[in-house]
Every structure is written in C-alpha cells, then in structure tokens.
Design a protein around this motif. Structure first.
Motif, PDB file in Angstrom:
ATOM      1  N   THR A   1       5.519 -55.787 -20.909  1.00  0.00           N
ATOM      2  CA  THR A   1       6.849 -55.186 -21.068  1.00  0.00           C
ATOM      3  C   THR A   1       7.712 -56.471 -21.034  1.00  0.00           C
ATOM      4  O   THR A   1       7.616 -56.895 -20.068  1.00  0.00           O
ATOM      5  N   TRP A   2       8.471 -56.477 -22.259  1.00  0.00           N
ATOM      6  CA  TRP A   2       9.567 -57.735 -22.120  1.00  0.00           C
ATOM      7  C   TRP A   2      10.803 -57.014 -22.231  1.00  0.00           C
ATOM      8  O   TRP A   2      11.073 -56.246 -23.076  1.00  0.00           O
ATOM      9  N   THR A   3      11.787 -57.524 -21.429  1.00  0.00           N
ATOM     10  CA  THR A   3      13.231 -57.609 -21.649  1.00  0.00           C
ATOM     11  C   THR A   3      13.903 -58.427 -22.340  1.00  0.00           C
ATOM     12  O   THR A   3      13.804 -59.741 -21.781  1.00  0.00           O
ATOM     13  N   LEU A   4      14.308 -58.429 -23.609  1.00  0.00           N
ATOM     14  CA  LEU A   4      14.992 -59.749 -24.272  1.00  0.00           C
ATOM     15  C   LEU A   4      16.280 -59.596 -24.490  1.00  0.00           C
ATOM     16  O   LEU A   4      16.945 -58.453 -24.726  1.00  0.00           O
ATOM     17  N   LEU A   5      17.118 -60.608 -24.771  1.00  0.00           N
ATOM     18  CA  LEU A   5      18.357 -60.909 -25.434  1.00  0.00           C
ATOM     19  C   LEU A   5      17.953 -61.475 -26.778  1.00  0.00           C
ATOM     20  O   LEU A   5      17.520 -62.510 -26.874  1.00  0.00           O
ATOM     21  N   VAL A   6      19.221 -60.928 -27.572  1.00  0.00           N
ATOM     22  CA  VAL A   6      19.070 -61.695 -29.106  1.00  0.00           C
ATOM     23  C   VAL A   6      20.409 -61.585 -29.579  1.00  0.00           C
ATOM     24  O   VAL A   6      21.023 -60.474 -29.418  1.00  0.00           O
ATOM     25  N   TYR A   7      20.894 -62.484 -30.314  1.00  0.00           N
ATOM     26  CA  TYR A   7      22.246 -62.254 -31.217  1.00  0.00           C
ATOM     27  C   TYR A   7      21.980 -62.114 -32.539  1.00  0.00           C
ATOM     28  O   TYR A   7      21.751 -63.049 -33.314  1.00  0.00           O
ATOM     29  N   THR A   8      22.073 -60.807 -32.953  1.00  0.00           N
ATOM     30  CA  THR A   8      21.535 -60.483 -34.284  1.00  0.00           C
ATOM     31  C   THR A   8      22.034 -58.933 -34.652  1.00  0.00           C
ATOM     32  O   THR A   8      22.846 -58.415 -33.926  1.00  0.00           O
ATOM     33  N   THR A   9      21.775 -58.552 -35.828  1.00  0.00           N
ATOM     34  CA  THR A   9      22.048 -57.299 -36.095  1.00  0.00           C
ATOM     35  C   THR A   9      20.821 -56.167 -35.655  1.00  0.00           C
ATOM     36  O   THR A   9      19.819 -56.621 -35.449  1.00  0.00           O
ATOM     37  N   ARG A  10      21.331 -54.801 -35.459  1.00  0.00           N
ATOM     38  CA  ARG A  10      20.221 -53.993 -35.096  1.00  0.00           C
ATOM     39  C   ARG A  10      19.085 -53.827 -36.126  1.00  0.00           C
ATOM     40  O   ARG A  10      17.813 -53.780 -35.829  1.00  0.00           O
ATOM     41  N   SER A  11      19.542 -53.879 -37.367  1.00  0.00           N
ATOM     42  CA  SER A  11      18.384 -53.643 -38.326  1.00  0.00           C
ATOM     43  C   SER A  11      17.589 -55.123 -38.554  1.00  0.00           C
ATOM     44  O   SER A  11      16.356 -54.889 -38.666  1.00  0.00           O
ATOM     45  N   SER A  12      18.014 -56.078 -38.032  1.00  0.00           N
ATOM     46  CA  SER A  12      17.301 -57.135 -38.011  1.00  0.00           C
ATOM     47  C   SER A  12      16.155 -57.271 -36.977  1.00  0.00           C
ATOM     48  O   SER A  12      15.046 -57.850 -36.772  1.00  0.00           O
ATOM     49  N   VAL A  13      16.652 -56.684 -35.914  1.00  0.00           N
ATOM     50  CA  VAL A  13      15.410 -56.410 -34.656  1.00  0.00           C
ATOM     51  C   VAL A  13      14.243 -56.161 -35.161  1.00  0.00           C
ATOM     52  O   VAL A  13      13.173 -56.321 -34.932  1.00  0.00           O
ATOM     53  N   GLU A  14      14.372 -54.764 -35.848  1.00  0.00           N
ATOM     54  CA  GLU A  14      13.085 -54.103 -36.161  1.00  0.00           C
ATOM     55  C   GLU A  14      12.316 -54.974 -37.195  1.00  0.00           C
ATOM     56  O   GLU A  14      11.070 -55.068 -37.316  1.00  0.00           O
ATOM     57  N   ARG A  15      13.006 -55.614 -38.046  1.00  0.00           N
ATOM     58  CA  ARG A  15      12.228 -56.352 -39.151  1.00  0.00           C
ATOM     59  C   ARG A  15      11.517 -57.686 -38.333  1.00  0.00           C
ATOM     60  O   ARG A  15      10.581 -58.193 -38.856  1.00  0.00           O
ATOM     61  N   SER A  16      12.380 -58.314 -37.543  1.00  0.00           N
ATOM     62  CA  SER A  16      11.503 -59.407 -36.653  1.00  0.00           C
ATOM     63  C   SER A  16      10.312 -58.838 -35.846  1.00  0.00           C
ATOM     64  O   SER A  16       9.500 -59.547 -35.891  1.00  0.00           O
ATOM     65  N   LEU A  17      10.599 -57.606 -35.233  1.00  0.00           N
ATOM     66  CA  LEU A  17       9.359 -57.050 -34.458  1.00  0.00           C
ATOM     67  C   LEU A  17       8.255 -56.984 -35.423  1.00  0.00           C
ATOM     68  O   LEU A  17       6.947 -57.025 -35.105  1.00  0.00           O
ATOM     69  N   ASP A  18       8.430 -56.438 -36.966  1.00  0.00           N
ATOM     70  CA  ASP A  18       7.671 -56.057 -37.793  1.00  0.00           C
ATOM     71  C   ASP A  18       6.633 -57.623 -38.132  1.00  0.00           C
ATOM     72  O   ASP A  18       5.659 -57.762 -38.316  1.00  0.00           O
ATOM     73  N   GLU A  19       7.674 -58.641 -38.258  1.00  0.00           N
ATOM     74  CA  GLU A  19       7.005 -60.078 -38.542  1.00  0.00           C
ATOM     75  C   GLU A  19       6.047 -60.349 -37.373  1.00  0.00           C
ATOM     76  O   GLU A  19       5.119 -60.996 -37.347  1.00  0.00           O
TER      77      GLU A  19
END
Length: 239
Positions: A129-147
């Motif tokens: 279980t990871w709690t992370l911070l990222v400066y991006t758009t919400r749609s980019s989060v799911e794309r990054s997770l898919d990659e």
C-alpha cells in the motif's frame, strides 16, 4: 498538460507485482514491512525499511527469505538512530537496508512517473500500500498507473485520489493539555490529524495508522484515546 489543469494530488494504491522481495517475504512469514524511502542508482534500487512481527525469530525468517531471492543483491540489518524516538509498542522490529535489481522492482517505475512517496509505504499479507503525491491532472494519474501496470506486470488498485493542497491555517501555541501528552500520545494524535483520521468521511483507518507506526491497532488506539481524553478536558478545573 496545461499548468492550470494540474494540481497537487494525493494517491493511495494497493499493489501486487511479481519479483518483489517484500511481497514474497510478508506472504511467506506473516510479517509486515514499513518502507521509509527508496533511491535508484543505475540498475540498482535501494530501500530502507522496518520489518515487524510477533517475534525476533519471525523477523529473522523474513530476512532469510529475502536474502534467498535472486533479485536481492544485499540485505543489511542495522540499528537505526531513529529507534531512540520511534515507539516500539508490543511488536518486534528490525531495520534493514536493501539493494535490489531496479529493473525488477516497482519503485523505479513509480518514481519515473513523477510520484513522490508521502510518508511511508507498507506491505502486509503480500500486498503493498503506497500513499503518493504527484503534481499532475487527475486523468494523467490513471494513464500513468496503466503504464506502470504494463511495465511491471502489476495489479494496481486505485484506492484513494484527492486534492492534497489545503489552505494554510495560522499556527498557535500548543494547548496546555497538549503539552502534557506523552511523546507516544503526541505522535498518535499528530499522525491521525495529518492523515485525515478526523475528517468525514475518514480518509484513513486506525489500523492503517497503526501499521504506519509499526504497532498493533489496539496499542495505537490506546495512546490515541488517552490523548483525546486529555485534550477533551478530563481535568475539569484546567483553564
């Protein structure tokens, strides 16, 4: 990505992926792991972690399991200076420094997509279980997770996504009652406030907070409840 659409986001994910020493070790031995940080240098990854379990024998077994894995290069148990201030309440713990093949770990893939570890991560029962911070758009989060899923053949479940930015409130001197708290009570209260335990709906459970501190849920709640009782005016004649 336009600057105006980006925001500071807090992301919590549950992760399983192959060839992870922590997942294999906790699944086989019933121990838990709190990870405090990671670094990548070339093809080597490094992590500083705290193992916890019911007995020292259980911890030694967990280290032995990790040491036998082909993708672990070195594992060094050590005594951390942080032990002097980290409460060890009811469980055996052991700090370790790990070197592993970065091409096999998921940490390098996470870091390369701009995610930053927020506090610590944990591993229990073969799940990270990871709690992370990222400066991006919400749609980019799911794309990054898919990659990351594709790159590491990982199962990643997005458990929480929210804006991390908050309006700064003016600071004030600590309440007289708060100054009377023990260090363990103060830490239990601080992590509950910081992680959203008192928000509605709650952003985190007492069990998750206990795991972050490497203690049992009952022990964590004992310290938290005593802190709350002190702050709520257990002493009626205090001003």
């Amino acid at each position: 990505m336009s600057e105006s659409s980006a925001e500071l986001l807090q992301v919590t994910v549950d992760v399983w992926h192959p060839d992870c020493w922590g997942i294999v070790s906790t699944d086989r031995t019933g121990t838990g792991i709190v990870g405090h940080g990671a670094a990548i240098d070339g093809d080597s990854g490094y992590e500083r972690c705290t193992l916890y379990g019911d007995t020292t024998d259980q911890l030694e077994q967990a280290i032995a399991v990790a040491d036998e894995l082909s993708f672990i290069r070195t594992i060094h148990p050590f005594e951390s200076a942080a032990d002097a201030i980290r409460p060890v309440m009811g469980q055996s713990t052991q700090d370790v420094f790990i070197e592993y093949d970065a091409n096999e770990g998921i940490g390098s893939a996470v870091l390369s997509h701009g995610f930053v570890l927020d506090s610590s991560y944990r591993i229990e029962d073969g799940i990270e279980t990871w709690t992370l911070l990222v400066y991006t758009t919400r749609s980019s989060v799911e794309r990054s997770l898919d990659e990351i899923r594709r790159a590491r053949d990982a199962d990643i479940s997005l458990e929480h996504l929210s804006t991390a930015e908050r309006t700064m409130a003016p600071t004030s001197p600590p309440d007289r009652r708060e100054r009377r708290l023990t260090p363990r009570q103060r830490e239990a209260l601080a992590v509950a406030r910081r992680r959203g335990y008192y928000e509605w709906p709650r952003r985190v459970s007492a069990g998750d907070l206990a795991t972050d501190l490497g203690v049992s849920k009952s022990t964590y709640l004992e310290h938290l409840r005593k802190a709350e009782a002190e702050l709520l005016g257990r002493h009626p004649f205090d001003d």
